[in-house]
Design a protein around this motif. Structure first.
Motif, PDB file in Angstrom:
ATOM      1  N   UNK A  32       0.837  -1.213   0.000  1.00 51.06           N
ATOM      2  CA  UNK A  32       0.000   0.000   0.000  1.00 51.06           C
ATOM      3  C   UNK A  32       0.870   1.261   0.000  1.00 51.06           C
ATOM      4  N   UNK A  33       1.943   1.203   0.749  1.00 49.01           N
ATOM      5  CA  UNK A  33       2.830   2.378   0.828  1.00 49.01           C
ATOM      6  C   UNK A  33       3.561   2.568  -0.507  1.00 49.01           C
ATOM      7  N   UNK A  34       3.994   1.454  -1.078  1.00 49.20           N
ATOM      8  CA  UNK A  34       4.693   1.549  -2.378  1.00 49.20           C
ATOM      9  C   UNK A  34       3.747   2.057  -3.463  1.00 49.20           C
ATOM     10  N   UNK A  35       2.471   1.655  -3.361  1.00 50.96           N
ATOM     11  CA  UNK A  35       1.497   2.105  -4.381  1.00 50.96           C
ATOM     12  C   UNK A  35       1.253   3.613  -4.313  1.00 50.96           C
ATOM     13  N   UNK A  36       1.602   4.217  -3.181  1.00 52.23           N
ATOM     14  CA  UNK A  36       1.485   5.687  -3.095  1.00 52.23           C
ATOM     15  C   UNK A  36       2.654   6.371  -3.804  1.00 52.23           C
ATOM     16  N   UNK A  37       3.627   5.567  -4.219  1.00 52.66           N
ATOM     17  CA  UNK A  37       4.761   6.121  -4.968  1.00 52.66           C
ATOM     18  C   UNK A  37       6.020   6.308  -4.141  1.00 52.66           C
ATOM     19  N   UNK A  38       6.003   5.852  -2.887  1.00 49.82           N
ATOM     20  CA  UNK A  38       7.183   6.049  -2.047  1.00 49.82           C
ATOM     21  C   UNK A  38       8.207   4.946  -2.260  1.00 49.82           C
ATOM     22  N   UNK A  39       9.474   5.343  -2.147  1.00 48.48           N
ATOM     23  CA  UNK A  39      10.545   4.361  -2.001  1.00 48.48           C
ATOM     24  C   UNK A  39      10.426   3.830  -0.567  1.00 48.48           C
ATOM     25  N   UNK A  40      10.644   2.539  -0.359  1.00 46.17           N
ATOM     26  CA  UNK A  40      10.514   1.978   0.991  1.00 46.17           C
ATOM     27  C   UNK A  40      11.807   1.279   1.407  1.00 46.17           C
ATOM     28  N   UNK A  41      11.974   1.162   2.687  1.00 44.98           N
ATOM     29  CA  UNK A  41      13.126   0.425   3.253  1.00 44.98           C
ATOM     30  C   UNK A  41      12.583  -0.339   4.452  1.00 44.98           C
ATOM     31  N   UNK A  42      12.652  -1.669   4.377  1.00 44.02           N
ATOM     32  CA  UNK A  42      12.151  -2.467   5.499  1.00 44.02           C
ATOM     33  C   UNK A  42      13.219  -2.579   6.597  1.00 44.02           C
ATOM     34  N   UNK A  43      12.745  -2.591   7.830  1.00 46.98           N
ATOM     35  CA  UNK A  43      13.639  -2.727   8.978  1.00 46.98           C
ATOM     36  C   UNK A  43      13.040  -3.780   9.921  1.00 46.98           C
ATOM     37  N   UNK A  44      13.844  -4.783  10.260  1.00 43.72           N
ATOM     38  CA  UNK A  44      13.359  -5.832  11.182  1.00 43.72           C
ATOM     39  C   UNK A  44      13.224  -5.243  12.582  1.00 43.72           C
ATOM     40  N   UNK A  45      12.084  -5.442  13.181  1.00 44.52           N
ATOM     41  CA  UNK A  45      11.785  -4.779  14.459  1.00 44.52           C
ATOM     42  C   UNK A  45      11.247  -5.739  15.518  1.00 44.52           C
ATOM     43  N   UNK A  46      11.350  -7.055  15.268  1.00 41.43           N
ATOM     44  CA  UNK A  46      10.645  -8.019  16.128  1.00 41.43           C
ATOM     45  C   UNK A  46      10.943  -7.834  17.614  1.00 41.43           C
ATOM     46  N   UNK A  47      12.196  -7.543  17.962  1.00 40.84           N
ATOM     47  CA  UNK A  47      12.545  -7.480  19.393  1.00 40.84           C
ATOM     48  C   UNK A  47      11.995  -6.225  20.063  1.00 40.84           C
ATOM     49  N   UNK A  48      11.777  -5.173  19.275  1.00 46.04           N
ATOM     50  CA  UNK A  48      11.195  -3.946  19.839  1.00 46.04           C
ATOM     51  C   UNK A  48       9.676  -4.037  19.871  1.00 46.04           C
ATOM     52  N   UNK A  49       9.139  -4.776  18.917  1.00 46.78           N
ATOM     53  CA  UNK A  49       7.686  -5.003  18.907  1.00 46.78           C
ATOM     54  C   UNK A  49       7.259  -5.725  20.193  1.00 46.78           C
ATOM     55  N   UNK A  50       8.148  -6.589  20.699  1.00 43.80           N
ATOM     56  CA  UNK A  50       7.838  -7.312  21.942  1.00 43.80           C
ATOM     57  C   UNK A  50       7.656  -6.353  23.118  1.00 43.80           C
ATOM     58  N   UNK A  51       8.187  -5.130  22.968  1.00 45.85           N
ATOM     59  CA  UNK A  51       8.062  -4.114  24.030  1.00 45.85           C
ATOM     60  C   UNK A  51       7.099  -3.003  23.622  1.00 45.85           C
TER      61      UNK A  51
END
Ligand code: CIR
Length: 253
Positions: free
Chosen positions: A223-242
């Motif tokens: 959905x974000x890419x369809x808005x025309x933005x360049x994206x960069x994924x970042x793994x966040x699993x350990x912070x999501x736990x908090x």
């Protein structure tokens, strides 16, 4: 455009951080790896990054976003609503002062955590949560008005912080989740609804034209890419736990 960011290394005590996520305890070494990659992502977006040392006495101190609001015109140190986080502000002060000689403060009469604050040009939406109260928000609006900006309070009931369910991606585009999708304060925006099974991705971050998106949420990413933005994924699993999202790990200015 942003030119700088401030981050703080996670502390080993992060395993004792505040959370309601029920996703288990964070793995400290994986959290450090993910934090390093987060810093790389900020640098890829053109930011100069100040890295502050871990604070073992404060398990949630890597979530620096909550303890200060950095705007184009002024910086405001907050007064966190969570007891265990209140002392964090004194440790961010000198790093912020290097870039903003005159610091404003939220006094002890009120509480604010800046995860509850969303900047849209010169206006700041302030979520009223368990961590941010009316008195704190009123003080904040006073400071903003002194510096030629404005603020308004947003009623909310389900989220930890306002930006847990809302991210402004510039160009009038707003990622929304849950109660924020139909919230009357945001009707004028182009609202992009994040599905309930990907709610964590509602906290994504626009930096200089690129949107950082948490890794593992393909529908949100698309959905974000369809808005025309360049994206960069970042793994966040350990912070999501908090209960910590992408925006929480940095102050961007
Ligand atoms: C807390 O509950 O304060 C931390 N465990 C997570 C803070 C996340 N910060 C944010 O959403 N801005």
């Amino acid at each position: 455009m942003f030119t700088r960011a401030i981050v703080r290394k996670p502390s080993q005590s992060m395993v004792n951080g505040l959370t309601e996520a029920e996703l288990g305890l964070p793995d400290y070494s994986l959290a450090c790896e993910q934090h390093q990659d987060y810093i790389c992502a900020l640098k890829e977006c053109g930011l100069q990054v100040t890295e502050l040392p871990a604070l073992e006495d404060y398990p949630d101190s890597c979530f620096v976003e909550d303890v200060a609001l950095l705007t184009p015109n002024c910086a405001i140190l907050t007064n966190p609503g969570a007891d265990s986080r209140r002392g964090e502000t004194q440790f961010i002060e000198s790093a912020v002062q290097e870039f903003y000689p005159n610091l404003e403060r939220i006094s002890s009469a009120g509480h604010v955590e800046a995860g509850d604050i969303m900047m849209v040009a010169k206006h700041f939406y302030i979520g009223l949560s368990d961590r941010t109260d009316t008195q704190g928000a009123s003080q904040l609006i006073g400071h903003l008005e002194t510096y030629g900006m404005t603020g308004s309070m947003v009623k909310m009931s389900e989220l930890l912080h306002l930006k847990t369910g809302l991210s402004y991606l510039e160009n009038n585009n707003l990622l929304t989740f849950g109660e924020m999708h139909t919230h009357p304060d945001f009707v004028g925006f182009n609202r992009i609804e994040i599905d309930a099974d990907e709610d964590y991705a509602a906290n994504s971050v626009w930096i200089n034209g690129t949107v950082l998106v948490p890794k593992g949420f393909p529908k949100a990413l698309k959905k974000i890419q369809q808005l025309g933005y360049k994206t960069r994924e970042v793994a966040m699993s350990e912070f999501q736990k908090l209960d910590g999202g992408l925006s929480c790990l940095s102050l961007r200015f």
